[in-house]
Design a protein around this motif. Sequence first.
Motif, PDB file in Angstrom:
ATOM      1  N   CYS A  35       0.861  -1.186   0.000  1.00  0.00           N
ATOM      2  CA  CYS A  35       0.000   0.000   0.000  1.00  0.00           C
ATOM      3  C   CYS A  35       0.896   1.234   0.000  1.00  0.00           C
ATOM      4  O   CYS A  35       1.444   1.626   1.042  1.00  0.00           O
ATOM      5  N   THR A  36       1.036   1.852  -1.172  1.00  0.00           N
ATOM      6  CA  THR A  36       2.174   2.735  -1.413  1.00  0.00           C
ATOM      7  C   THR A  36       1.747   4.119  -1.893  1.00  0.00           C
ATOM      8  O   THR A  36       1.367   4.295  -3.060  1.00  0.00           O
ATOM      9  N   PRO A  37       1.811   5.133  -1.030  1.00  0.00           N
ATOM     10  CA  PRO A  37       1.685   6.506  -1.525  1.00  0.00           C
ATOM     11  C   PRO A  37       2.890   6.858  -2.393  1.00  0.00           C
ATOM     12  O   PRO A  37       4.032   6.554  -2.029  1.00  0.00           O
ATOM     13  N   TRP A  38       2.641   7.462  -3.531  1.00  0.00           N
ATOM     14  CA  TRP A  38       3.712   7.946  -4.412  1.00  0.00           C
ATOM     15  C   TRP A  38       3.680   9.460  -4.347  1.00  0.00           C
ATOM     16  O   TRP A  38       2.728  10.088  -4.811  1.00  0.00           O
ATOM     17  N   VAL A  39       4.717  10.048  -3.729  1.00  0.00           N
ATOM     18  CA  VAL A  39       4.689  11.489  -3.487  1.00  0.00           C
ATOM     19  C   VAL A  39       5.997  12.138  -3.897  1.00  0.00           C
ATOM     20  O   VAL A  39       7.072  11.541  -3.797  1.00  0.00           O
ATOM     21  N   LEU A  40       5.886  13.351  -4.368  1.00  0.00           N
ATOM     22  CA  LEU A  40       7.014  14.249  -4.566  1.00  0.00           C
ATOM     23  C   LEU A  40       6.802  15.438  -3.642  1.00  0.00           C
ATOM     24  O   LEU A  40       5.775  16.121  -3.721  1.00  0.00           O
ATOM     25  N   THR A  41       7.761  15.670  -2.737  1.00  0.00           N
ATOM     26  CA  THR A  41       7.582  16.724  -1.757  1.00  0.00           C
ATOM     27  C   THR A  41       7.438  18.078  -2.437  1.00  0.00           C
ATOM     28  O   THR A  41       8.122  18.390  -3.407  1.00  0.00           O
ATOM     29  N   THR A  53       5.615  15.418   5.060  1.00  0.00           N
ATOM     30  CA  THR A  53       5.441  14.329   4.098  1.00  0.00           C
ATOM     31  C   THR A  53       5.304  12.990   4.812  1.00  0.00           C
ATOM     32  O   THR A  53       4.466  12.160   4.443  1.00  0.00           O
ATOM     33  N   LEU A  54       6.101  12.756   5.840  1.00  0.00           N
ATOM     34  CA  LEU A  54       6.023  11.494   6.563  1.00  0.00           C
ATOM     35  C   LEU A  54       4.648  11.277   7.174  1.00  0.00           C
ATOM     36  O   LEU A  54       4.097  10.165   7.124  1.00  0.00           O
ATOM     37  N   SER A  76       6.295   3.085   0.703  1.00  0.00           N
ATOM     38  CA  SER A  76       6.715   4.480   0.680  1.00  0.00           C
ATOM     39  C   SER A  76       7.554   4.720  -0.564  1.00  0.00           C
ATOM     40  O   SER A  76       8.638   4.165  -0.701  1.00  0.00           O
ATOM     41  N   PHE A  77       6.999   5.504  -1.480  1.00  0.00           N
ATOM     42  CA  PHE A  77       7.734   5.969  -2.645  1.00  0.00           C
ATOM     43  C   PHE A  77       7.713   7.488  -2.554  1.00  0.00           C
ATOM     44  O   PHE A  77       6.844   8.140  -3.123  1.00  0.00           O
ATOM     45  N   ALA A  78       8.629   8.018  -1.763  1.00  0.00           N
ATOM     46  CA  ALA A  78       8.646   9.451  -1.496  1.00  0.00           C
ATOM     47  C   ALA A  78       9.983  10.017  -1.920  1.00  0.00           C
ATOM     48  O   ALA A  78      11.031   9.590  -1.433  1.00  0.00           O
ATOM     49  N   SER A  79       9.943  10.968  -2.841  1.00  0.00           N
ATOM     50  CA  SER A  79      11.163  11.645  -3.236  1.00  0.00           C
ATOM     51  C   SER A  79      10.905  13.141  -3.282  1.00  0.00           C
ATOM     52  O   SER A  79       9.846  13.624  -2.868  1.00  0.00           O
ATOM     53  N   GLU A 136      17.055  14.536   1.594  1.00  0.00           N
ATOM     54  CA  GLU A 136      15.697  14.431   2.123  1.00  0.00           C
ATOM     55  C   GLU A 136      15.047  13.104   1.750  1.00  0.00           C
ATOM     56  O   GLU A 136      14.335  12.498   2.561  1.00  0.00           O
ATOM     57  N   ALA A 137      15.306  12.632   0.524  1.00  0.00           N
ATOM     58  CA  ALA A 137      14.761  11.333   0.125  1.00  0.00           C
ATOM     59  C   ALA A 137      15.327  10.224   1.004  1.00  0.00           C
ATOM     60  O   ALA A 137      14.610   9.274   1.368  1.00  0.00           O
ATOM     61  N   GLY A 138      16.618  10.331   1.358  1.00  0.00           N
ATOM     62  CA  GLY A 138      17.213   9.362   2.261  1.00  0.00           C
ATOM     63  C   GLY A 138      16.568   9.384   3.634  1.00  0.00           C
ATOM     64  O   GLY A 138      16.257   8.334   4.218  1.00  0.00           O
ATOM     65  N   LEU A 139      16.341  10.575   4.173  1.00  0.00           N
ATOM     66  CA  LEU A 139      15.691  10.678   5.479  1.00  0.00           C
ATOM     67  C   LEU A 139      14.275  10.123   5.437  1.00  0.00           C
ATOM     68  O   LEU A 139      13.816   9.474   6.395  1.00  0.00           O
ATOM     69  N   LEU A 140      13.559  10.357   4.341  1.00  0.00           N
ATOM     70  CA  LEU A 140      12.187   9.865   4.221  1.00  0.00           C
ATOM     71  C   LEU A 140      12.126   8.343   4.287  1.00  0.00           C
ATOM     72  O   LEU A 140      11.292   7.776   4.986  1.00  0.00           O
ATOM     73  N   VAL A 141      13.013   7.668   3.573  1.00  0.00           N
ATOM     74  CA  VAL A 141      12.920   6.207   3.566  1.00  0.00           C
ATOM     75  C   VAL A 141      13.430   5.625   4.878  1.00  0.00           C
ATOM     76  O   VAL A 141      12.891   4.622   5.377  1.00  0.00           O
ATOM     77  N   LEU A 142      14.439   6.226   5.480  1.00  0.00           N
ATOM     78  CA  LEU A 142      14.928   5.732   6.767  1.00  0.00           C
ATOM     79  C   LEU A 142      13.850   5.856   7.835  1.00  0.00           C
ATOM     80  O   LEU A 142      13.643   4.933   8.641  1.00  0.00           O
TER      81      LEU A 142
END
Length: 509
Positions: A255-261, A272-273, A300-303, A318-324
Amino acid sequence: MTAPRSSRRRRSAKTRPDDTARAPYIQRQLGTFNVLSEAGLEQIEANADIILADTGMEFQDDPEILTLFADAGCDIDGTRVRFPPGLCRRLITATAPAQFQQHARNPANTIQLGGDASVLCPAWGPPFVHDLDRGRRYASHQDFTDLVKLHHTLPWLHHSGGVVCEPVDLPANKRHLDMLYGHIRHSDRAFMGAFIGAERAGHAIDMAKILFGEAFVAENAVLYCVSNTNAPLVMDSHMSGALKTYAKAGQPVACTPWVLTGAMSPATVAGTLAQVLAETMAAMALTQLVRPGAPCLMGSFASTMSMKSGAPTFGTPEAGLLVLAAGQLARRLGVPLHTVGTLSASKLPDGQSQQEATWGLMMSLFAGANLINHATGWLEGGLVTSFEKTMLDHDICGKVGRFFDGIDMSENAQAMEAIAATGPGQHFLGSEHTQANFMSALFRPWTPDDNSFEQWQAAGEKDAGTRANALWKAQLDSYSDPGLDPDIDAALLDYIAARKAEVPDREYF
């Protein structure tokens, strides 16, 4: 060990693809990397609950979903669903499994989803392909088949994937049948189902029953679905229809939100989180209302987005922090994490593409991601699957896999006898320990050139892309057909022909 250096290298390069160990997934021995404190996690979770309770989420064109949520105690206003605080988390933690398997038709390739396992999948969805010989072009069915075969030969990938490229020469409303058949016929790894709409999801389940048997599919996960929200806070009936179909059949849904901040979510990481967590929890809760215990993953597909041009950007801090942080949130929910890997906005398999790819994949592994989509081949923000980048990214996949093996502390690896036998001022090149371990002790990537300048120059001054070009062709030439039971093959082809005959060709979904 006494052969000339150049001949040793030539022999190694020739045999390297054939002598590489093949594992069904990475079993991580290193810990995850946390970027949020306990207080920070609690704040994100509280903010997600506020979003779900006050703003809510829309589920469009699907009255059944509205009824399910209403019966669970949600407030329904048109297509807007508002959730009592904590309801989604309670539904997920009560019945969603923390770990499960997706079976492959070759049991040696069955994958684990959850725990310390990480599964790497190729690119998904690009309508274009690129290689250095033919350039950028619309993808064809032949390109799709070539990529499935190529991926099947690559030991550091673990999954056949789904739409490894979009074969635009096939009718849009029927090509999912050909793609499913391509994965089944040309690979014996686990594969993804069709994502768009309940009907296509049903076709994937029917084909899986032909392949595995109806009784086996009823009791086991054999497909994999990604259900994307339309951020911010919308799920349409194409996605929810597939989600419900797979959940009812006990097949896993990421179940994956696909977002661009800054465009589909707030410009900040914390905002975003909270939105990502709200959307994925609402979708995962739906899977549990459809069928308690249905396997699901937090996706989570957030970039990020360039605030100057509006273009997607990848490999950013920021993309790294989002996935971590997403990894921490998934672990607190007790569900596996689905995310993405070697993403790049580059147009070619160049330095930018590999810098962004390496950053993205390393962050996802440190997040503890259990399935990583787009682990090879992704260029131009997802518009292109590159044959050369597939090979370059495959090396990164192998490197991170070896890195997350950690340090071997066996008696052999400690090498105390070898150190004692060699003594001061000597070398280890001819020692028995080196002879016994040199093939396995150090990771050997396929694409780099580590010869001297003169040797590299004499060999044609080839850059990494040129070397990758030769390598993907060699890999395709070495493809070995895994075979398929003729009766199953015939039944699949009959099923596909019958489904195609039911409707006219269309050039839209």
